[in-house]
Design a protein around this motif. Structure first.
Motif, PDB file in Angstrom:
ATOM      1  N   ASP A 115       0.882  -1.117  -0.020  1.00 49.58           N
ATOM      2  CA  ASP A 115      -0.114  -0.011   0.268  1.00 49.58           C
ATOM      3  C   ASP A 115       0.856   1.415  -0.120  1.00 49.58           C
ATOM      4  OD1 ASP A 115      -2.573  -1.309  -0.218  1.00 49.58           O
ATOM      5  OD2 ASP A 115      -2.869  -0.808   1.927  1.00 49.58           O
ATOM      6  N   THR A 116       1.687   1.297  -0.815  1.00 52.85           N
ATOM      7  CA  THR A 116       2.508   2.452  -0.780  1.00 52.85           C
ATOM      8  C   THR A 116       2.640   2.856  -2.353  1.00 52.85           C
ATOM      9  OG1 THR A 116       4.785   1.321  -1.102  1.00 52.85           O
ATOM     10  CG2 THR A 116       4.011   2.061   1.217  1.00 52.85           C
ATOM     11  N   GLN A 117       2.690   4.374  -2.524  1.00 46.87           N
ATOM     12  CA  GLN A 117       2.688   4.855  -4.139  1.00 46.87           C
ATOM     13  C   GLN A 117       3.908   3.960  -4.862  1.00 46.87           C
ATOM     14  OE1 GLN A 117       0.559   6.695  -5.458  1.00 46.87           O
ATOM     15  NE2 GLN A 117       1.560   6.826  -7.350  1.00 46.87           N
ATOM     16  N   GLU A 118       5.021   3.868  -4.169  1.00 50.58           N
ATOM     17  CA  GLU A 118       6.040   3.268  -4.966  1.00 50.58           C
ATOM     18  C   GLU A 118       5.810   1.639  -5.427  1.00 50.58           C
ATOM     19  OE1 GLU A 118      10.675   3.042  -3.386  1.00 50.58           O
ATOM     20  OE2 GLU A 118       9.875   4.885  -4.256  1.00 50.58           O
ATOM     21  N   ARG A 120       2.941   0.634  -6.096  1.00 43.84           N
ATOM     22  CA  ARG A 120       1.842   0.453  -7.038  1.00 43.84           C
ATOM     23  C   ARG A 120       2.185  -0.144  -8.252  1.00 43.84           C
ATOM     24  NH1 ARG A 120      -1.041   5.151  -9.315  1.00 43.84           N
ATOM     25  NH2 ARG A 120      -2.915   4.193  -9.960  1.00 43.84           N
ATOM     26  N   HIS A 121       1.253  -1.196  -8.765  1.00 43.11           N
ATOM     27  CA  HIS A 121       1.260  -2.072  -9.991  1.00 43.11           C
ATOM     28  C   HIS A 121       2.609  -3.058  -9.919  1.00 43.11           C
ATOM     29  CE1 HIS A 121      -1.153   0.982 -11.811  1.00 43.11           C
ATOM     30  NE2 HIS A 121      -0.291   1.803 -11.614  1.00 43.11           N
ATOM     31  N   ASN A 153      -5.134  -3.743  -9.038  1.00 43.18           N
ATOM     32  CA  ASN A 153      -3.976  -2.679  -9.584  1.00 43.18           C
ATOM     33  C   ASN A 153      -2.737  -3.070  -9.895  1.00 43.18           C
ATOM     34  OD1 ASN A 153      -3.510  -3.116  -7.039  1.00 43.18           O
ATOM     35  ND2 ASN A 153      -2.536  -0.875  -6.729  1.00 43.18           N
TER      36      ASN A 153
END
Ligand code: G3D
Ligand code: MG
Length: 188
Positions: A115-118, A120-121, A153
């Protein structure tokens, strides 16, 4: 034994010209070090001891680094994980499928990382380890319990495995190579 090591290397060979950083994580006792040792025979395993935090690294094929550490417990170690997670192209999450009491804790730790932006995907391979033990839950139960279906995602796969016999480990590495390659062509 030697043949398992070469099969593992072969499973990852599609990443040969595709340098990648992989993080292998999970609660202590899940079987991560045992999995690493399946690769180890003709490789050097580097252990970076930090106070209260043990990191193992391995380069099973040229350009590919596998960094391994235990999660859970110590909040003060979390900034260190962030450092090791920077630039990660794939996550392998190892679960002790027979330790039903800690599956919820495992899920929380996994979510904290993802759950961190880094992250993602970034694609995920879950290894439902210790299938040889009676009382082990299978990969479909584990997928539900870990909430993998809700992850829209990112690509994820889960494999039943036994790190002691090596069962399911090659398949896990093949899946990893495939989804990491896809991820890198799309997002990096
Ligand atoms: P970790 O690195 O994730 O902390 P380890 O976990 O690889 O050290 O494994 C923890 C214990 O689980 C080890 O036993 C190891 O032999 C065992 N283990 C790992 N994978 C399996 C598996 O697939 N099946 C079974 N039955 N045991 C497994 P010890 O006794 O050395 O603590
Ligand atoms: Mg270990």
């Amino acid at each position: 034994m030697g043949s398992l090591t070469s099969k593992l290397t072969k499973a990852l060979s599609s990443l040969k010209n595709c340098p990648a950083r992989i993080a292998m994580i999970g609660l202590d006792g899940a079987g991560k070090t045992t999995i690493l040792y399946r690769f180890k025979l003709n490789e050097t395993l580097t252990t970076i001891p930090t106070v209260g935090f043990n990191v193992e690294t391995l380069s099973p094929i040229k350009g590919l680094t596998l960094t391994v550490w235990d999660m859970g417990g110590q909040d003060r170690m979390r900034p260190l994980w962030r450092m090791y997670l920077r630039g990660t192209d794939g996550v392998i999450f190892v679960v002790d499928s027979a330790d039903r009491e800690r599956i919820h804790e495992a899920k929380e730790e996994l979510m904290r990382v993802l759950d961190t932006q880094e992250m993602r995907h970034v694609p995920l391979v879950v290894i439902a380890n210790k299938q040889d033990l009676s009382g082990a839950v299978d990969s479909s139960y584990l997928a539900k319990t870990l909430g993998l279906q809700q992850m829209s995602n990112r690509r994820w796969v889960i494999h039943d495995a036994c790190a002691i016999s090596g069962e399911g480990i090659c398949e896990s590495m093949e899946s990893l190579a495939k989804i990491v390659k896809e991820f890198k062509s799309k997002h990096r």
